[in-house]
Design a protein around this motif. Sequence first.
Motif, PDB file in Angstrom:
ATOM      1  N   GLU A  91      -7.237  17.219  -8.069  1.00 44.74           N
ATOM      2  CA  GLU A  91      -6.463  18.154  -7.256  1.00 44.74           C
ATOM      3  C   GLU A  91      -4.966  18.055  -7.521  1.00 44.74           C
ATOM      4  O   GLU A  91      -4.260  19.071  -7.558  1.00 44.74           O
ATOM      5  CB  GLU A  91      -6.737  17.906  -5.778  1.00 44.74           C
ATOM      6  N   TRP A  92      -4.463  16.826  -7.722  1.00 41.08           N
ATOM      7  CA  TRP A  92      -3.025  16.636  -7.892  1.00 41.08           C
ATOM      8  C   TRP A  92      -2.635  16.274  -9.329  1.00 41.08           C
ATOM      9  O   TRP A  92      -1.472  15.970  -9.593  1.00 41.08           O
ATOM     10  CB  TRP A  92      -2.518  15.544  -6.950  1.00 41.08           C
ATOM     11  N   ALA A  93      -3.603  16.260 -10.249  1.00 43.70           N
ATOM     12  CA  ALA A  93      -3.351  15.938 -11.668  1.00 43.70           C
ATOM     13  C   ALA A  93      -2.654  14.587 -11.830  1.00 43.70           C
ATOM     14  O   ALA A  93      -1.646  14.455 -12.522  1.00 43.70           O
ATOM     15  CB  ALA A  93      -2.529  17.047 -12.331  1.00 43.70           C
ATOM     16  N   LEU A  94      -3.205  13.551 -11.181  1.00 39.15           N
ATOM     17  CA  LEU A  94      -2.608  12.224 -11.209  1.00 39.15           C
ATOM     18  C   LEU A  94      -3.078  11.431 -12.424  1.00 39.15           C
ATOM     19  O   LEU A  94      -4.197  11.596 -12.900  1.00 39.15           O
ATOM     20  CB  LEU A  94      -2.965  11.456  -9.933  1.00 39.15           C
ATOM     21  N   THR A  95      -2.224  10.534 -12.921  1.00 40.85           N
ATOM     22  CA  THR A  95      -2.618   9.606 -13.980  1.00 40.85           C
ATOM     23  C   THR A  95      -3.299   8.394 -13.357  1.00 40.85           C
ATOM     24  O   THR A  95      -3.225   8.163 -12.140  1.00 40.85           O
ATOM     25  CB  THR A  95      -1.400   9.131 -14.781  1.00 40.85           C
ATOM     26  N   ASP A  96      -3.960   7.572 -14.190  1.00 36.44           N
ATOM     27  CA  ASP A  96      -4.574   6.345 -13.677  1.00 36.44           C
ATOM     28  C   ASP A  96      -3.513   5.379 -13.157  1.00 36.44           C
ATOM     29  O   ASP A  96      -3.758   4.634 -12.203  1.00 36.44           O
ATOM     30  CB  ASP A  96      -5.392   5.666 -14.784  1.00 36.44           C
ATOM     31  N   THR A  97      -2.346   5.381 -13.763  1.00 40.38           N
ATOM     32  CA  THR A  97      -1.269   4.527 -13.275  1.00 40.38           C
ATOM     33  C   THR A  97      -0.852   4.935 -11.864  1.00 40.38           C
ATOM     34  O   THR A  97      -0.631   4.074 -10.991  1.00 40.38           O
ATOM     35  CB  THR A  97      -0.049   4.614 -14.214  1.00 40.38           C
ATOM     36  N   GLU A  98      -0.752   6.244 -11.596  1.00 45.00           N
ATOM     37  CA  GLU A  98      -0.406   6.715 -10.248  1.00 45.00           C
ATOM     38  C   GLU A  98      -1.508   6.374  -9.250  1.00 45.00           C
ATOM     39  O   GLU A  98      -1.222   5.961  -8.113  1.00 45.00           O
ATOM     40  CB  GLU A  98      -0.146   8.219 -10.277  1.00 45.00           C
ATOM     41  N   LEU A  99      -2.757   6.522  -9.656  1.00 40.90           N
ATOM     42  CA  LEU A  99      -3.856   6.149  -8.774  1.00 40.90           C
ATOM     43  C   LEU A  99      -3.810   4.652  -8.480  1.00 40.90           C
ATOM     44  O   LEU A  99      -4.008   4.228  -7.333  1.00 40.90           O
ATOM     45  CB  LEU A  99      -5.195   6.518  -9.415  1.00 40.90           C
ATOM     46  N   GLY A 100      -3.535   3.856  -9.504  1.00 38.78           N
ATOM     47  CA  GLY A 100      -3.418   2.419  -9.287  1.00 38.78           C
ATOM     48  C   GLY A 100      -2.276   2.075  -8.369  1.00 38.78           C
ATOM     49  O   GLY A 100      -2.357   1.125  -7.578  1.00 38.78           O
ATOM     50  N   ALA A 101      -1.186   2.828  -8.439  1.00 44.08           N
ATOM     51  CA  ALA A 101      -0.047   2.588  -7.544  1.00 44.08           C
ATOM     52  C   ALA A 101      -0.421   2.874  -6.096  1.00 44.08           C
ATOM     53  O   ALA A 101      -0.011   2.138  -5.185  1.00 44.08           O
ATOM     54  CB  ALA A 101       1.139   3.451  -7.959  1.00 44.08           C
ATOM     55  N   LEU A 102      -1.180   3.928  -5.848  1.00 43.79           N
ATOM     56  CA  LEU A 102      -1.624   4.231  -4.488  1.00 43.79           C
ATOM     57  C   LEU A 102      -2.512   3.120  -3.940  1.00 43.79           C
ATOM     58  O   LEU A 102      -2.474   2.812  -2.742  1.00 43.79           O
ATOM     59  CB  LEU A 102      -2.373   5.565  -4.457  1.00 43.79           C
ATOM     60  N   GLY A 103      -3.315   2.536  -4.819  1.00 40.18           N
ATOM     61  CA  GLY A 103      -4.160   1.433  -4.386  1.00 40.18           C
ATOM     62  C   GLY A 103      -3.380   0.138  -4.220  1.00 40.18           C
ATOM     63  O   GLY A 103      -3.592  -0.619  -3.271  1.00 40.18           O
ATOM     64  N   GLY A 104      -2.442  -0.128  -5.133  1.00 42.29           N
ATOM     65  CA  GLY A 104      -1.735  -1.394  -5.121  1.00 42.29           C
ATOM     66  C   GLY A 104      -0.624  -1.499  -4.102  1.00 42.29           C
ATOM     67  O   GLY A 104      -0.258  -2.612  -3.698  1.00 42.29           O
ATOM     68  N   ILE A 105      -0.062  -0.369  -3.647  1.00 44.86           N
ATOM     69  CA  ILE A 105       1.073  -0.433  -2.734  1.00 44.86           C
ATOM     70  C   ILE A 105       0.705  -1.078  -1.407  1.00 44.86           C
ATOM     71  O   ILE A 105       1.514  -1.774  -0.786  1.00 44.86           O
ATOM     72  CB  ILE A 105       1.673   0.985  -2.488  1.00 44.86           C
ATOM     73  N   VAL A 106      -0.547  -0.889  -0.962  1.00 46.28           N
ATOM     74  CA  VAL A 106      -0.971  -1.521   0.291  1.00 46.28           C
ATOM     75  C   VAL A 106      -0.946  -3.036   0.141  1.00 46.28           C
ATOM     76  O   VAL A 106      -0.376  -3.752   0.974  1.00 46.28           O
ATOM     77  CB  VAL A 106      -2.379  -1.033   0.691  1.00 46.28           C
ATOM     78  N   ALA A 107      -1.565  -3.520  -0.927  1.00 48.59           N
ATOM     79  CA  ALA A 107      -1.592  -4.970  -1.138  1.00 48.59           C
ATOM     80  C   ALA A 107      -0.188  -5.523  -1.362  1.00 48.59           C
ATOM     81  O   ALA A 107       0.114  -6.651  -0.956  1.00 48.59           O
ATOM     82  CB  ALA A 107      -2.494  -5.306  -2.319  1.00 48.59           C
ATOM     83  N   LEU A 108       0.671  -4.746  -2.011  1.00 45.60           N
ATOM     84  CA  LEU A 108       2.041  -5.201  -2.242  1.00 45.60           C
ATOM     85  C   LEU A 108       2.777  -5.390  -0.918  1.00 45.60           C
ATOM     86  O   LEU A 108       3.458  -6.400  -0.703  1.00 45.60           O
ATOM     87  CB  LEU A 108       2.787  -4.205  -3.125  1.00 45.60           C
ATOM     88  N   MET A 109       2.658  -4.436  -0.003  1.00 42.51           N
ATOM     89  CA  MET A 109       3.312  -4.560   1.297  1.00 42.51           C
ATOM     90  C   MET A 109       2.724  -5.714   2.091  1.00 42.51           C
ATOM     91  O   MET A 109       3.445  -6.432   2.803  1.00 42.51           O
ATOM     92  CB  MET A 109       3.186  -3.245   2.080  1.00 42.51           C
ATOM     93  N   VAL A 110       1.412  -5.897   1.986  1.00 41.54           N
ATOM     94  CA  VAL A 110       0.792  -7.041   2.653  1.00 41.54           C
ATOM     95  C   VAL A 110       1.390  -8.328   2.119  1.00 41.54           C
ATOM     96  O   VAL A 110       1.736  -9.248   2.871  1.00 41.54           O
ATOM     97  CB  VAL A 110      -0.738  -7.017   2.442  1.00 41.54           C
TER      98      VAL A 110
END
Length: 444
Positions: free
Chosen positions: A56-75
């Motif tokens: 839907e948003w034409a995201l790269t795997d790096t962007e998808l990984g950033a969405l997943g990793g940002i939660v753990a980073l803030m934790v």
Amino acid sequence: MLGQHSTHPTMLTGKPAATASRLYPWLVFALSFGLLLSDYMSRQVLNAVFPLLKAEWALTDTELGALGGIVALMVGLLTFPLSILADRWGRVKSLTLMAALWSLATLGCALANNFGEMFIARLCVGIGEAAYGSVGIAVVLSVFPRHLRASLSSAFIAGGAFGSVLGMAAGGTLSAHFGWRWAFAGMAIFGLVLVVIYRALITEPRLKAQRLALGEDAPTESHRESLALRPLLSALFSARSILCAYVGSALQLLVMGALLAWMPSYLSRYYGMATDRAGMTAAAFVLAAGVGMVACGALTDWVARRSPARKWLMAIAYSLACCALLAVAFRLPAGAAQLALIAAGMVLVGGTAGPASAVVANLTHPAIHATAFATLTLANNLLGLAPGPFVTGVLADRIGLLGALQWIPLTGLLAAACFIAGRRYYTADLQRLEHQRNAQQAAN
């Protein structure tokens, strides 16, 4: 063993000891476990809708990984300071506030219209979840006898895997039938309901009464002084073995974090599965990880019942066996044999969580357990769960997702090396810390 006291509750309070409740600790565990489920459901539902967001948003795997990793980073960044605040402000109030925040932020994910808005919402999810694991496990361990620590730690931490299962399975099903926005909304509603129930049934006075009935140290002025920054840092980082536990646990969880994030996408790309089926299948693998955490923790308690140092041997064995199984699995062609080996590796991928948590508990005073587990959580997230999805995404953009998953399991070798080093120093560190505690008690 370090941390075992003969002090009776009557000596601490000057009053007859109350009888420890048998049911209340399990109520605490059940509701704390439920909130941990909500935590990881909100965190991992994103993985089930990766393919839909990518399209839907034409995201790269790096962007998808950033969405997943940002939660753990803030934790990772916030767990330590927020856990210190929770030790001072009150653990129950802190837990309910955290859960309300991550649930509302998950609702914000459902309303996002582009990558930037989703990233901000996910960042807020991470802020809400930052200290829940460390404070929650401290609350649970405080109302149970000490000989159950590895089992309870493993069972509680396994809630992350079970929550991931529910998040992926429910997220995949909801997104397939109602769209990806309802996947996030469903997780948010579940979390908010649990917040209300937890706040109504779990209170600080009842937790304190249960601790005293078990013979645990009552809060004293000396305990409050132990929370001063300098002695606190010394307690958390002075033992070489505890440093090895922090780093070894984190490196092993890097493998787990990568697989949790990318298994639905892997099944979609290499097995041609639809979003709902990929989410359900990935959830089955994560369920294997959760069951494995509990089983590995119980096995560790049994093997180490007369020799606590054996916990290190169990952690080493789990890391090496998991590395071997997953490294072989992702080099096989797609098919039943590959899936079977992945499932076997997933059973062991989180097996080190129980031993590592038990070691940290044994090497720190109960008064700072929330902060000690926060430090472990910080390491787990900054060195493991945060880079796991992101590094895998970066590698996937360059060598393909399969190639990335062939390299990631080798991190388990580094984890095993840390546990080997920790075992070498463990006994001496226990003796030194016990001597320091006895000297302090004599001085008081």
